[in-house]
Design a protein around this motif. Structure first.
Motif, PDB file in Angstrom:
ATOM      1  N   LEU A 149       0.849  -1.183   0.000  1.00 36.25           N
ATOM      2  CA  LEU A 149       0.000   0.000   0.000  1.00 36.25           C
ATOM      3  C   LEU A 149       0.887   1.235   0.000  1.00 36.25           C
ATOM      4  O   LEU A 149       2.047   1.183   0.404  1.00 36.25           O
ATOM      5  CB  LEU A 149      -0.904   0.004   1.229  1.00 36.25           C
ATOM      6  N   GLU A 150       0.305   2.349  -0.406  1.00 33.72           N
ATOM      7  CA  GLU A 150       1.067   3.593  -0.418  1.00 33.72           C
ATOM      8  C   GLU A 150       1.533   3.944   0.984  1.00 33.72           C
ATOM      9  O   GLU A 150       0.822   3.717   1.964  1.00 33.72           O
ATOM     10  CB  GLU A 150       0.183   4.743  -0.923  1.00 33.72           C
ATOM     11  N   ASP A 151       2.728   4.540   1.062  1.00 25.90           N
ATOM     12  CA  ASP A 151       3.226   4.986   2.363  1.00 25.90           C
ATOM     13  C   ASP A 151       2.469   6.220   2.837  1.00 25.90           C
ATOM     14  O   ASP A 151       2.160   6.370   4.003  1.00 25.90           O
ATOM     15  CB  ASP A 151       4.722   5.292   2.285  1.00 25.90           C
ATOM     16  N   ASN A 152       2.189   7.120   1.903  1.00 26.54           N
ATOM     17  CA  ASN A 152       1.454   8.355   2.219  1.00 26.54           C
ATOM     18  C   ASN A 152       0.173   8.381   1.389  1.00 26.54           C
ATOM     19  O   ASN A 152       0.147   8.935   0.284  1.00 26.54           O
ATOM     20  CB  ASN A 152       2.302   9.595   1.904  1.00 26.54           C
ATOM     21  N   PRO A 153      -0.898   7.803   1.894  1.00 28.60           N
ATOM     22  CA  PRO A 153      -2.115   7.729   1.082  1.00 28.60           C
ATOM     23  C   PRO A 153      -2.794   9.080   0.858  1.00 28.60           C
ATOM     24  O   PRO A 153      -3.687   9.185   0.039  1.00 28.60           O
ATOM     25  CB  PRO A 153      -3.013   6.793   1.895  1.00 28.60           C
ATOM     26  N   GLY A 154      -2.374  10.106   1.559  1.00 27.84           N
ATOM     27  CA  GLY A 154      -2.994  11.418   1.408  1.00 27.84           C
ATOM     28  C   GLY A 154      -4.163  11.555   2.363  1.00 27.84           C
ATOM     29  O   GLY A 154      -4.545  10.621   3.062  1.00 27.84           O
ATOM     30  N   LYS A 155      -4.766  12.754   2.368  1.00 30.36           N
ATOM     31  CA  LYS A 155      -5.895  12.955   3.283  1.00 30.36           C
ATOM     32  C   LYS A 155      -7.187  12.964   2.477  1.00 30.36           C
ATOM     33  O   LYS A 155      -7.208  13.367   1.305  1.00 30.36           O
ATOM     34  CB  LYS A 155      -5.731  14.245   4.067  1.00 30.36           C
ATOM     35  N   PRO A 156      -8.259  12.489   3.067  1.00 31.48           N
ATOM     36  CA  PRO A 156      -9.537  12.476   2.348  1.00 31.48           C
ATOM     37  C   PRO A 156     -10.036  13.903   2.089  1.00 31.48           C
ATOM     38  O   PRO A 156      -9.740  14.831   2.847  1.00 31.48           O
ATOM     39  CB  PRO A 156     -10.480  11.721   3.288  1.00 31.48           C
ATOM     40  N   LEU A 157     -10.798  14.047   1.014  1.00 31.18           N
ATOM     41  CA  LEU A 157     -11.355  15.354   0.669  1.00 31.18           C
ATOM     42  C   LEU A 157     -12.546  15.650   1.579  1.00 31.18           C
ATOM     43  O   LEU A 157     -13.262  14.748   2.012  1.00 31.18           O
ATOM     44  CB  LEU A 157     -11.812  15.371  -0.786  1.00 31.18           C
ATOM     45  N   SER A 158     -12.765  16.941   1.796  1.00 29.36           N
ATOM     46  CA  SER A 158     -13.935  17.350   2.589  1.00 29.36           C
ATOM     47  C   SER A 158     -15.179  17.227   1.713  1.00 29.36           C
ATOM     48  O   SER A 158     -15.093  17.036   0.499  1.00 29.36           O
ATOM     49  CB  SER A 158     -13.757  18.790   3.076  1.00 29.36           C
ATOM     50  N   LYS A 159     -16.362  17.379   2.330  1.00 34.86           N
ATOM     51  CA  LYS A 159     -17.622  17.278   1.579  1.00 34.86           C
ATOM     52  C   LYS A 159     -17.696  18.366   0.508  1.00 34.86           C
ATOM     53  O   LYS A 159     -18.168  18.126  -0.602  1.00 34.86           O
ATOM     54  CB  LYS A 159     -18.818  17.386   2.523  1.00 34.86           C
ATOM     55  N   GLU A 160     -17.228  19.548   0.839  1.00 33.12           N
ATOM     56  CA  GLU A 160     -17.271  20.650  -0.122  1.00 33.12           C
ATOM     57  C   GLU A 160     -16.346  20.363  -1.315  1.00 33.12           C
ATOM     58  O   GLU A 160     -16.708  20.604  -2.470  1.00 33.12           O
ATOM     59  CB  GLU A 160     -16.857  21.979   0.539  1.00 33.12           C
ATOM     60  N   GLU A 161     -15.138  19.835  -1.019  1.00 35.60           N
ATOM     61  CA  GLU A 161     -14.194  19.525  -2.094  1.00 35.60           C
ATOM     62  C   GLU A 161     -14.727  18.389  -2.975  1.00 35.60           C
ATOM     63  O   GLU A 161     -14.595  18.438  -4.202  1.00 35.60           O
ATOM     64  CB  GLU A 161     -12.828  19.123  -1.506  1.00 35.60           C
ATOM     65  N   ASN A 162     -15.382  17.402  -2.357  1.00 38.75           N
ATOM     66  CA  ASN A 162     -15.989  16.317  -3.134  1.00 38.75           C
ATOM     67  C   ASN A 162     -17.101  16.852  -4.024  1.00 38.75           C
ATOM     68  O   ASN A 162     -17.223  16.445  -5.183  1.00 38.75           O
ATOM     69  CB  ASN A 162     -16.558  15.234  -2.196  1.00 38.75           C
ATOM     70  N   ALA A 163     -17.931  17.757  -3.488  1.00 40.39           N
ATOM     71  CA  ALA A 163     -19.030  18.334  -4.260  1.00 40.39           C
ATOM     72  C   ALA A 163     -18.473  19.127  -5.449  1.00 40.39           C
ATOM     73  O   ALA A 163     -19.013  19.062  -6.563  1.00 40.39           O
ATOM     74  CB  ALA A 163     -19.897  19.219  -3.371  1.00 40.39           C
ATOM     75  N   GLU A 164     -17.401  19.904  -5.231  1.00 40.05           N
ATOM     76  CA  GLU A 164     -16.781  20.678  -6.315  1.00 40.05           C
ATOM     77  C   GLU A 164     -16.243  19.749  -7.416  1.00 40.05           C
ATOM     78  O   GLU A 164     -16.431  20.001  -8.596  1.00 40.05           O
ATOM     79  CB  GLU A 164     -15.648  21.544  -5.766  1.00 40.05           C
ATOM     80  N   LYS A 165     -15.557  18.688  -7.012  1.00 42.11           N
ATOM     81  CA  LYS A 165     -15.001  17.744  -7.995  1.00 42.11           C
ATOM     82  C   LYS A 165     -16.117  17.068  -8.777  1.00 42.11           C
ATOM     83  O   LYS A 165     -15.998  16.856  -9.984  1.00 42.11           O
ATOM     84  CB  LYS A 165     -14.126  16.702  -7.309  1.00 42.11           C
ATOM     85  N   MET A 166     -17.215  16.692  -8.092  1.00 40.01           N
ATOM     86  CA  MET A 166     -18.333  16.057  -8.770  1.00 40.01           C
ATOM     87  C   MET A 166     -18.986  17.014  -9.759  1.00 40.01           C
ATOM     88  O   MET A 166     -19.339  16.613 -10.868  1.00 40.01           O
ATOM     89  CB  MET A 166     -19.340  15.582  -7.729  1.00 40.01           C
ATOM     90  N   ALA A 167     -19.139  18.276  -9.372  1.00 40.46           N
ATOM     91  CA  ALA A 167     -19.729  19.274 -10.275  1.00 40.46           C
ATOM     92  C   ALA A 167     -18.837  19.470 -11.502  1.00 40.46           C
ATOM     93  O   ALA A 167     -19.341  19.552 -12.633  1.00 40.46           O
ATOM     94  CB  ALA A 167     -19.921  20.592  -9.535  1.00 40.46           C
ATOM     95  N   ALA A 168     -17.519  19.510 -11.295  1.00 35.71           N
ATOM     96  CA  ALA A 168     -16.592  19.648 -12.428  1.00 35.71           C
ATOM     97  C   ALA A 168     -16.668  18.445 -13.363  1.00 35.71           C
ATOM     98  O   ALA A 168     -16.627  18.587 -14.589  1.00 35.71           O
ATOM     99  CB  ALA A 168     -15.175  19.864 -11.915  1.00 35.71           C
ATOM    100  N   LEU A 169     -16.777  17.275 -12.791  1.00 39.16           N
ATOM    101  CA  LEU A 169     -16.875  16.067 -13.600  1.00 39.16           C
ATOM    102  C   LEU A 169     -18.176  16.047 -14.397  1.00 39.16           C
ATOM    103  O   LEU A 169     -18.180  15.683 -15.578  1.00 39.16           O
ATOM    104  CB  LEU A 169     -16.776  14.834 -12.683  1.00 39.16           C
ATOM    105  N   ARG A 170     -19.297  16.458 -13.781  1.00 35.77           N
ATOM    106  CA  ARG A 170     -20.591  16.499 -14.484  1.00 35.77           C
ATOM    107  C   ARG A 170     -20.530  17.503 -15.624  1.00 35.77           C
ATOM    108  O   ARG A 170     -21.056  17.263 -16.713  1.00 35.77           O
ATOM    109  CB  ARG A 170     -21.698  16.866 -13.516  1.00 35.77           C
ATOM    110  N   ALA A 171     -19.906  18.655 -15.377  1.00 35.45           N
ATOM    111  CA  ALA A 171     -19.796  19.670 -16.425  1.00 35.45           C
ATOM    112  C   ALA A 171     -18.925  19.161 -17.574  1.00 35.45           C
ATOM    113  O   ALA A 171     -19.251  19.386 -18.742  1.00 35.45           O
ATOM    114  CB  ALA A 171     -19.196  20.955 -15.838  1.00 35.45           C
ATOM    115  N   GLU A 172     -17.873  18.453 -17.224  1.00 34.52           N
ATOM    116  CA  GLU A 172     -16.962  17.909 -18.258  1.00 34.52           C
ATOM    117  C   GLU A 172     -17.658  16.861 -19.118  1.00 34.52           C
ATOM    118  O   GLU A 172     -17.442  16.784 -20.320  1.00 34.52           O
ATOM    119  CB  GLU A 172     -15.731  17.296 -17.558  1.00 34.52           C
ATOM    120  N   LEU A 173     -18.541  16.074 -18.493  1.00 36.82           N
ATOM    121  CA  LEU A 173     -19.255  15.009 -19.209  1.00 36.82           C
ATOM    122  C   LEU A 173     -20.602  15.439 -19.748  1.00 36.82           C
ATOM    123  O   LEU A 173     -21.338  14.640 -20.328  1.00 36.82           O
ATOM    124  CB  LEU A 173     -19.414  13.784 -18.296  1.00 36.82           C
TER     125      LEU A 173
END
Length: 175
Positions: A149-173
């Motif tokens: 497994l990765e040594d530094n898996p990173g930190k999970p995104l917040s709800k707001e960051e997840n919502a922004e990424k989802m909106a960007a993905l919907r706009a892209e598609l």
């Protein structure tokens, strides 16, 4: 070694080496074939033959039996069973010898898992035979690279960051 074999396989030994000349020729052949092994390894191989073989072993079988001590090479059937029964990920399994892993990989894990033994075993055995020959010639096969497994898996995104990424993905598609 010949003394152990004669005592253990008396009738077969006498049939295979009926006279002194044949016995001397056989000893010369076996000496040349087994020269890579120490006398202790050869005697240990002969003792393994007595335990494992119903019939007087051939030079080829003695090579395998002598190599099994130092190199830990299982016989082809045991190696096939190990390869078929190993869990995934295959690289993380603790193999009895790297040759078993490499033979399974070369035979193709999917092929081994999805074909009957009558089809898969000959393919595996041929790859394993070639790898054993390389090991007997002194080649060191690399151990499989362990998946981690990765040594530094990173930190999970917040709800707001997840919502922004989802909106960007919907706009892209264009959804």
């Amino acid at each position: 070694m010949f003394g152990l074999l004669k005592l253990s396989y008396h009738n077969q030994f006498n049939a295979a080496f009926p006279d002194t000349e044949t016995l001397h020729l056989a000893k010369r052949l076996w000496l040349e074939s087994l020269e890579a092994f120490t006398p202790e390894q050869i005697v240990a191989g002969a003792k393994r033959a007595i335990k494992q073989c119903e019939y007087l072993p051939t030079v080829h079988k003695m090579l395998q039996l002598c190599a099994a001590g130092d190199n830990g090479l299982p016989d082809a059937r045991a190696a096939y069973r190990e390869a078929c029964n190993a869990p995934s990920p295959k690289a993380n399994y603790h193999w009895s010898h790297p040759a078993v892993y490499h033979a399974g990989r070369e035979a193709n894990w999917f092929f081994l898992a999805n074909n009957p033994e009558s089809t898969a075993y000959p393919v595996f055995a041929e790859h394993y035979r070639k790898l054993c020959a390389r090991v007997l010639e002194g080649e060191q096969l690399p151990a499989p690279e362990q998946l981690r497994l990765e040594d530094n898996p990173g930190k999970p995104l917040s709800k707001e960051e997840n919502a922004e990424k989802m909106a960007a993905l919907r706009a892209e598609l264009d959804l």
